[in-house]
Design a protein around this motif. Structure first.
Motif, short mmCIF file in Angstrom:
data_model
loop_
_atom_site.label_atom_id
_atom_site.label_comp_id
_atom_site.label_asym_id
_atom_site.label_seq_id
_atom_site.Cartn_x
_atom_site.Cartn_y
_atom_site.Cartn_z
N SER A 169 0.82 -1.20 0.00
CA SER A 169 0.00 0.00 0.00
C SER A 169 0.86 1.26 0.00
N ARG A 187 -4.50 0.21 -3.05
CA ARG A 187 -5.55 0.65 -2.13
C ARG A 187 -5.98 -0.50 -1.21
N ILE A 188 -6.11 -0.19 0.07
CA ILE A 188 -6.57 -1.19 1.04
C ILE A 188 -8.09 -1.11 1.13
#
Length: 306
Positions: free
Chosen positions: A129, A135-136
């Motif tokens: 990330s 993107r988490i």
């Protein structure tokens, strides 16, 4: 830490083959987790982490060297760039990670050590990330929250019980988990090109040489003379807690896939908790069980992500 590399999905397997693969994965996870208990037993003989890891590698190096020589004779030579990458991976992933782990075990319980190491997938996620701008997702944030809440519970429990220098030990093992996460990220592309067996055998040879060299640089050779139990426990550490789990996990991944094998490996922290109780007399409390459950649920949620 369980030695599972990312692999391509495998075809559906029969029920007997699935059961056999799960059994191999579980046995490998339990054996690998047992190294923490063996290390605690070795520390009772007043040896330090440098001596402990040197003995471990002395017993395991001949096997990994034999596999490496076989691969060198049967496969094309590695490119110069790959040799340097393997050198770096061996130093970071197995030498430094193992050394920090055994250092930390001098200060914390085996249950807390195994839980911290089990956070490795979360570090892989956070590193990708931060540096790869991945993107988490919300589910992943939830998994991270559960995992770290569980660690905080167990950490606070051990801190309150005064179990050694918990902060120092936890930071050392945390460093072990981070360095192993870096190894996993660095080895992902190489394992697809040269194969997991070749990668592991070469990297373990690098690590073994580094650990043995470190011993002779920092400790007198006279420390090689130890009581018989040190040799027997080191033999168990080198063969049953290093060689066997590494290759059992690889076999399990080939049979049932990396995702299923990693989920089966979640038995590791639970087995360590109960082995610590049975062999070392470390207590098991409701707080530890609750923290372990949260970590396992969090890592399980991450393992379901593609």
């Amino acid at each position: 830490m369980s030695k599972i590399a990312t692999a391509a999905p495998i075809p559906a397997v029969s029920r007997p083959a699935l059961i056999a693969g799960l059994a191999i994965a579980i046995a490998g996870a339990v054996l690998f987790s047992t190294k923490a208990v063996v290390a605690k037993l070795l520390y009772r003989y007043h040896i330090d982490a440098i001596t402990l890891i040197a003995f471990r590698m002395l017993f395991s190096l001949p096997f990994f060297a034999a596999v490496a020589v076989w691969k060198m004779r049967t496969e094309a030579p590695l490119a110069s760039a790959d040799r340097w990458r393997l050198l770096g991976l061996g130093l970071v992933g197995y030498y430094l990670s193992s050394f920090l782990d055994f250092l930390g075990l001098q200060y914390i319980s085996v249950g807390l050590e195994r839980l911290i190491l089990f956070l490795t997938p979360t570090f892989v996620l956070m590193i990708t990330s931060l540096f790869l701008k991945r993107r988490i997702s919300r589910v992943e944030w939830l998994a991270l929250g559960l995992s770290y809440t569980g660690i905080v519970l167990v950490f606070a429990h051990d801190l309150g019980a005064g179990a050694g220098s918990t902060v120092t030990g936890s930071l050392l093992v945390l460093g072990s988990a981070v360095t192993y996460a870096i190894y996993l990220l660095g080895s992902g592309e190489m394992v697809r090109r040269i194969g997991s067996l070749r990668l592991v055998s070469y990297a373990m040879c690098v690590s073994s040489v580094a650990c043995i060299l470190q011993f002779f640089l920092l400790r007198p050779a006279s420390l090689l003379i130890q009581p018989a139990p040190v040799y027997w426990l080191s033999l168990v550490n080198g063969i049953f807690c290093t060689i066997f789990p590494v290759f059992m996990t690889m076999v399990a991944v080939q049979r049932i896939g990396a995702t299923t094998a990693s989920q089966a490996g979640m038995i590791g922290p639970v087995s360590t908790l109960f082995l610590g109780f049975a062999i070392l007399g470390e207590p098991i409390t409701s707080v530890q069980l609750a923290g372990t459950a949260l970590v396992l649920v969090g890592i399980y949620m991450l393992s379901l992500k593609k």
